[in-house]
Design a protein around this motif. Structure first.
Motif, PDB file in Angstrom:
ATOM      1  N   SER A  35      14.296 -16.020 -65.617  1.00 34.27           N
ATOM      2  CA  SER A  35      13.672 -14.819 -65.569  1.00 34.27           C
ATOM      3  C   SER A  35      14.665 -13.904 -66.319  1.00 34.27           C
ATOM      4  O   SER A  35      14.433 -12.942 -66.950  1.00 34.27           O
ATOM      5  CB  SER A  35      13.479 -14.479 -64.429  1.00 34.27           C
ATOM      6  OG  SER A  35      12.266 -15.137 -63.719  1.00 34.27           O
TER       7      SER A  35
ATOM      8  N   GLN B  14       6.879 -12.564 -63.342  1.00 34.89           N
ATOM      9  CA  GLN B  14       6.651 -13.624 -62.707  1.00 34.89           C
ATOM     10  C   GLN B  14       5.868 -13.179 -61.442  1.00 34.89           C
ATOM     11  O   GLN B  14       5.171 -13.793 -60.838  1.00 34.89           O
ATOM     12  CB  GLN B  14       7.967 -13.956 -62.133  1.00 34.89           C
ATOM     13  CG  GLN B  14       8.439 -15.144 -61.278  1.00 34.89           C
ATOM     14  CD  GLN B  14       9.666 -15.869 -61.219  1.00 34.89           C
ATOM     15  OE1 GLN B  14      10.643 -15.280 -61.426  1.00 34.89           O
ATOM     16  NE2 GLN B  14       9.626 -16.866 -60.525  1.00 34.89           N
TER      17      GLN B  14
ATOM     18  N   ASP C  29       6.167 -15.126 -67.649  1.00 31.87           N
ATOM     19  CA  ASP C  29       7.204 -15.953 -66.770  1.00 31.87           C
ATOM     20  C   ASP C  29       6.428 -16.692 -65.734  1.00 31.87           C
ATOM     21  O   ASP C  29       5.813 -15.873 -64.569  1.00 31.87           O
ATOM     22  CB  ASP C  29       8.091 -14.977 -65.963  1.00 31.87           C
ATOM     23  CG  ASP C  29       9.216 -15.500 -65.279  1.00 31.87           C
ATOM     24  OD1 ASP C  29       9.249 -16.650 -65.023  1.00 31.87           O
ATOM     25  OD2 ASP C  29      10.317 -14.632 -65.202  1.00 31.87           O
ATOM     26  N   GLU C  30       6.082 -18.106 -65.674  1.00 39.65           N
ATOM     27  CA  GLU C  30       5.200 -18.710 -64.784  1.00 39.65           C
ATOM     28  C   GLU C  30       3.953 -17.983 -64.497  1.00 39.65           C
ATOM     29  O   GLU C  30       3.587 -17.523 -63.553  1.00 39.65           O
ATOM     30  CB  GLU C  30       6.117 -18.712 -63.330  1.00 39.65           C
ATOM     31  CG  GLU C  30       7.265 -19.514 -63.570  1.00 39.65           C
ATOM     32  CD  GLU C  30       8.100 -19.864 -61.934  1.00 39.65           C
ATOM     33  OE1 GLU C  30       7.056 -20.076 -61.339  1.00 39.65           O
ATOM     34  OE2 GLU C  30       9.136 -19.584 -62.110  1.00 39.65           O
TER      35      GLU C  30
ATOM     36  N   GLY D 172      12.387 -15.188 -58.157  1.00 41.33           N
ATOM     37  CA  GLY D 172      11.282 -15.564 -57.626  1.00 41.33           C
ATOM     38  C   GLY D 172      11.435 -16.826 -56.473  1.00 41.33           C
ATOM     39  O   GLY D 172      11.009 -16.792 -55.382  1.00 41.33           O
TER      40      GLY D 172
HETATM   41 MG    MG Z   1      12.297 -16.521 -62.214  1.00 42.43          MG
END
Ligand code: MG
Ligand code: ATP
Ligand code: ATP
Ligand code: MG
Lengths: 289, 330, 255, 289, 255
Positions: free
Chosen positions: C60, C90, C161-162, E139
């Motif tokens: 990230s 995210q 991001d994911e 995260g």
């Molecule tokens: Mg991350």
């Protein structure tokens, strides 16, 4: 092992408790939050003021309150009736409402604008914030001489003093809310390429809205309180004028009528802003919702 | 309701038992300072507490609350007390030169005498001596309140208002008169001749006391002693103007000595109007004047606002101290 | 862990189409702790790069740097990125005070924006929820709104991001398809962070693994998927299972 | 395609631009946020007040300001010097500081307590909220007669009036912040079985802290403003008394000294609360951080 | 979709150890929209149940009901749950104003709480980050803090809503191990929401699939993993791949 049991109402019908009911049933359920307040009860808020009035009436009837200090509620009502019959109360209210209303609208706009300028740019903050803090710290009464010299003794001066008084709570609260705006939303705004105007409209203002509304709640009462000061100057009507007059001759009943009007207006104003708040912040899932 | 009539012949007690206490609602520390400066606070036969207040209404509220017993005031607050139904009779009258109040005229207002007041804007502060002065000025000019524009202001705002022309005429006292002339004298600002306006002011100030206090043997005696001492103290002022200026205006109030001297000079000699029917009539005239202007919420009787038993006390003390006792005229 | 790949492409400055992303000696850190350590990265225009790495390895942080959102993070290095960037964070990062559709079209100019936004919502399976508040959506629904927000844009660089972390297998496959469509339409350079090795292999042209602030593995996808999969799992510290699992490219139901 | 280029400082050394530097280099980088304010610049906030003073000085020197309306800064300084030499300003300041300080401490505590009661329970809100709104709407000046009757004319009455004035901004802001507390944290508190006390300490108070601090900033100035009212009664010292006195005699310079003192105290108080804010809210990643 | 399983166990009230969770005809909905539709569910003490389902199918709604956090959601039905519950929310839900360790030990009584909290943080790989603010974590790190928060407790019912969604493969395996340890120690009933079929098969005693507000599949795990996996993917609408993939139970590196 502690076991909490909850039994919810089941649909009425021939089906026994073992057989599932014919369709999903969405019934409102009682809130039983352990922490935080319970579900709002309509009119419960009126309880406090009602108790206050009840205590006042009881103390008056029981003789615990000297009527010269604080006349009984019925005396005050009678006086209010007289003032209404005179047409005086209406006239004073109308005059004050106009002044306070004008001052409120302009002051809220000014406070909001200054808060945006100071909240969204360093140079704006440098220029705006200090002077507003100084203004805030200075008693309105002490500004009156300057206001008289610069703006005369007419309506203009009165409205300007109200605007200046109203501006500060709006500014302080909105500015603080802007400064507390979650940086993640600012990042988002930057990545989607919001213009400054769109950023203000879509992110800054809605994000700072709770703070602004708190400021607005204070501003509404401040606009009324400022009347007491400004209506001492060159006024011949208005609720502040009424009260100053009454104070001169120790007409306690009239003063208390004024106070009751202030109290009612305060409650009403607060109620109105809260209603706006409930609608405008309906997206919020918060403790008080 | 209204106050009970005074038993004019009831004897005024003289013995102050130890432990007697009076709370004086002072204004700008004037009574406190004059008593201290003249040495009258020494060996006081009772305990005194001075509490400072700003404005007649606040003092009235203190009386009502029983938080004050005695207070020095101008000539209109006792009228307000009567209107408010407060029983606070006058126990001492004092008079300064009525010419100390001048009518200031804003530059370009075109007022050279009382006859020019018609249609002008006059600074007006209900509940103050200046209210009566303005009304008397109208009376003298043969006008009514409808013939002019009365602009209600706080007393403290009079100088600014007339200097900047927000009003045409305002009654001013020293040191504002001098400052006003210094500021706008050369632009056409002026004050009406003292002789023209001498009759507008009474120059009266009073000391009044709560009836409940006067009905209490011990405290009535204390008030009596306070009256005697106050009279002597002002007699001392007549003799020691420069010390008074220093002690009060400079030390206590933070004015310049020059301003203080101007005030004292404008006030002239302090004299003591006899506390008698003539003074009651004079006060009644003021009441009637305000009432006639429609400014009194209800008519009141001046006689209800005096305790004439103090008349001999004042006269005796004044003479003994070498001060003049006068008869109130009108 | 040693640097497995440094990937130093020749200076492309004086050529025609340079890389969309060009990072040189990119370092970032918080409070003295180094998170990105002199990292070099090039992404060609239209290239789809998947980024894998342990939790806390700096994925990230790298994405935030590429998005130029980290101006207050201490660091150094050279970085060129296109101006037209789209970011899927995210966290879904929806404005809680704006309705779902308003979140999707946030900052979109033009009259047709709302219609395109509604279409995108429909594509991610949220047709009919246009006027819901973000707080009324499930976790996966919020993530899909964030995805829809990037689908309606036309970026030169997409940083995600994911974006599929909170989605079930079927929904995930549908979203893959949508992302592929977007890529086919606008050909943005894409940097996609994911924890799913199969997803990375299935979607990307090139797969990177980040560890200790450096790129420790940099491999083109598409040749030997099984070997790549094993290597990736190895670089991530997991023993690879014996049989590679081809991810189905078509969902079982209708998309 | 727009391409933004950013060149950051590289470490000095023999290594050319192609070879990577010997170690990761963490240098502070200039903030270039497109939306939202830039990085804070020390002392920039002083700019506004300084400009204000500069404008005042210029207008005075240029003759645009009538010294009777607003004396020149140097005149005011000289007057302040005189008052200091007298010992008057110190005495008045000390007296006022004590009153305002006591009232502030008690009022903030009371406001916070009431806000918690009203914010965390419906019945508490029913009892507390209305009366506080009424109090807030009623002019302090009008409460003075009652205060005299009930609490006399001494320090007690003064402090109580200040407490009542200070209480309201703290209450309104803290209450609003509590009501705006994210419901998700309340849920969390419930699932981890927090007691009510622990909930207040760990969730409610820290969550409402930004609002409370905004209220505190207003409370600090309000405590000073209330002095103007309370020091008209039974006071012979204090900065409010000083100003009322000066107004009686038209001593504009002294009034302005008072105003400057108010302004400075306002700036100082605000500064102090902001410093507390910065430390207490250091966890926040927000627009203003 | 038709109800595949109603799972009506005989009334256990008058036996010795009743089920830990007992829900009957549980309905919930928002604004008239039904999300849970007369759902019945029993979870035995110590049983580990995995819950799968499409995004928006009502998994979180069910979990919130079991956690008794939905008192303001309209609905009906009977519900018995133990009083000692621990919840891992779908969002990490850390108090942003409390440091990481304070978040872990929130509401934990006793003197040893902080030590236990620090140990749990160490176990989830965040030793040394005790005094960090939640906002300073990645995260996945935040998710692990939330997990640590439930590890230090001793619940009779653990409700976990996608607790591993933001974790890489290796970290995920380590967290699985920790969760298993917790279960071995305190034997709580567990309801775990996940989108990862393999995770569900590997961890749970029983796997449920929720769809349209009802339980459409209810199967014990542990017998034929491959068949179960295929059935689960089928119930989720995904065509199952040919080869089942055994999830490695030991991470490649040191835990
Ligand atoms: Mg991350
Ligand atoms: N604002 C911050 N202050 C201090 N440390 C931070 C901050 N942001 C991130 N970090 C730390 O930097 C490291 C990298 O964070 P980053 O968010 O880039 O990880 P990630 O690879 O995205 O991990 P994940 O897969 O868990 O999201 C982490 O150890 C994190 O704790
Ligand atoms: N507060 C709410 N108001 C209105 N609708 C809601 C609310 N909360 C949830 N819903 C709706 O209820 C449905 C079920 O939500 P839920 O959060 O239970 O889904 P889920 O199965 O957990 O999905 P996911 O896997 O995406 O987290 C969703 O369609 C969601 O939009
Ligand atoms: Mg969910």
């Amino acid at each position: 092992m502690t076991v909490a049991t909850e039994v919810l109402p089941r649909p009425a019908g021939p089906a026994g408790p073992a057989a599932p009911p014919p369709g999903a049933l969405l019934l409102p359920r009682r809130r039983r939050r352990r922490l935080g307040p319970a579900r709002p009860v309509p009119f419960l808020r009126a309880l406090g003021p009602l108790l206050l009035v009840a205590a006042w009436a009881a103390a008056s009837a029981g003789g615990a309150l000297d009527p010269r200090t604080l006349p009984a509620p019925w005396t005050v009502l009678a006086t209010a009736g007289d003032l209404l019959a005179d047409g005086r109360l209406q006239r004073d209210l109308a005059a004050s409402l106009q002044r306070a209303g004008t001052g409120l609208v302009l002051g809220v706009a000014a406070g909001l604008l200054l808060a945006l300028v100071a909240g969204l740019s360093r140079i704006g903050e440098a220029l705006v914030d200090g002077p507003v803090q100084v203004k805030r710290a200075v008693p309105a009464l002490a500004l009156v001489p300057l206001a008289i010299v610069w703006f005369g003794i007419g309506e203009q001066m009165k409205v300007i003093v109200i605007v200046l008084s109203v501006l500060t709570p709006v500014y302080v609260n909105t500015h603080a809310a802007l400064r507390g705006l979650d940086a993640r939303y600012v990042e988002l705004a930057e990545t989607v390429g919001l213009s400054r105007g769109a950023f203000v409209r879509r992110v800054a203002l809605p994000g700072a809205l709770p703070g602004f509304l708190t400021g607005l709640r204070m501003a509404v009462t401040v606009s009324w309180l400022a009347l007491v000061v400004v209506e001492q100057i060159g006024a011949t009507s208005g609720i502040g004028y009424l009260m100053t007059q009454a104070r001169t001759y120790g007409q306690t009943e009239v003063i208390v009528v004024g106070l009751v009007v202030y109290g009612l207006l305060g409650l009403l104003g607060d109620h109105a802003v809260r209603a706006v708040e409930r609608r405008a912040l309906s997206w919020r899932r918060s403790l008080g919702a | 309701e209204g106050p009970a009539p005074v038993a004019a012949d009831a004897p005024l007690p003289t013995d102050v038992p130890p432990g007697t206490r009076l709370v004086v609602a002072d204004q700008s520390e004037s009574l406190q300072t004059v008593l201290r400066a003249s040495g009258e606070l020494d060996d006081l036969p009772f305990e005194v507490e001075f509490a400072n207040f700003t404005g007649g209404p606040a003092i009235l509220e203190a009386f009502r609350a029983g938080a004050a017993d005695v207070a020095p005031v101008g000539d209109t607050p006792p009228i307000q007390a009567l209107v408010a139904g407060e029983d606070v009779p006058i126990v001492l009258a004092r008079q300064v030169d009525p010419r100390s109040t001048r009518l200031a005229v804003a530059p370009g207002a075109g007022v050279d005498g009382l006859d020019d007041l018609r249609g002008k804007r006059l600074a007006y502060a209900p509940g103050t001596a200046q209210q009566a002065i303005v009304l008397r000025a109208l009376e003298a000019a043969g006008l009514t309140t409808g013939d002019v524009e009365l602009v209600e202001l706080q007393l403290a705002d009079f100088p600014d208002a007339v200097r900047t022309g927000q009003v045409d005429v305002a009654p001013l006292l020293e040191p504002s008169v001098t400052r006003f002339l210094e500021a706008v004298g050369d632009e056409g600002g002026s004050v009406l001749p003292a002789e023209d306006t001498a009759a507008l002011s009474t120059g009266l100030t009073f000391v009044y006391a709560r009836r409940a206090v006067l009905q209490d043997e011990a405290r009535a005696a204390a008030v009596r002693a306070l009256v005697e001492r106050t009279v002597r103290a002002y007699a001392w002022v007549n003799e020691h103007p420069e010390e008074w200026v220093q002690e009060y205006y400079v030390e206590s109030q933070g004015l310049s000595a020059e301003d203080g001297r101007r005030i004292v000079a404008s006030q002239g000699e302090v004299v003591f109007p006899a506390l008698d029917e003539a003074l009651v009539a004079r006060q009644q005239a003021t009441i009637d004047l305000i009432d006639a202007a429609g400014e009194l919420p209800r008519p009141v009787r001046a006689a209800d606002g005096f305790d004439l038993r103090f008349g001999p006390v004042v006269a005796r003390s004044a003479r003994a101290a070498g001060a003049r006792v006068v008869t109130a005229g009108r | 862990m040693a640097t497995l790949a440094g990937r130093l492409t020749p200076e492309p400055r004086s050529g025609a189409p340079g890389p969309a992303v060009r990072a040189r000696a990119l370092s970032r850190g918080y409070g003295g702790r180094v998170v990105l350590d002199r990292l070099d990265l090039d992404v060609a225009p239209g290239e789809f790069v998947a980024l894998l790495g342990r939790s806390g390895s700096g994925k990230s942080t790298l994405l935030r740097a590429l998005a130029r959102l980290d101006d207050d993070t201490p660091g150094s290095g050279d970085l060129d990125v296109p101006g037209r960037r789209a970011v899927v964070f995210q966290d879904a990062r929806l404005l809680p005070w704006a309705r779902v559709l308003d979140n999707v079209v946030l900052g979109l100019p033009g009259a047709g924006a709302r219609a395109r936004g509604a279409a995108a919502l429909d594509e991610v399976g949220l047709g009919g929820r246009e006027r819901a508040w973000p707080g009324e959506l499930s976790g996966g629904e919020q993530q899909r709104v964030a995805l829809a927000r990037s689908l309606v844009r036309d970026p030169a660089l997409l940083l995600a991001d994911e974006p599929f972390g909170a989605l079930d297998a079927l929904t995930r496959l549908r979203m893959h398809a949508l992302l592929r469509e977007l890529c086919a339409r606008h050909r943005p350079a894409v940097v996609l962070v994911t924890h799913d090795v199969d997803e990375a292999v299935a979607l990307a042209d090139r797969v990177l693994v980040v560890d200790e602030g450096r790129i420790v593995l940099d491999r083109p996808a598409g040749t030997d998927a099984a070997a790549l999969r094993a290597d990736l799992l190895g670089a991530l510290g997991v023993e690879a299972p014996h049989h590679p699992v081809p991810v189905p490219t078509r969902p079982g139901g209708t998309p």
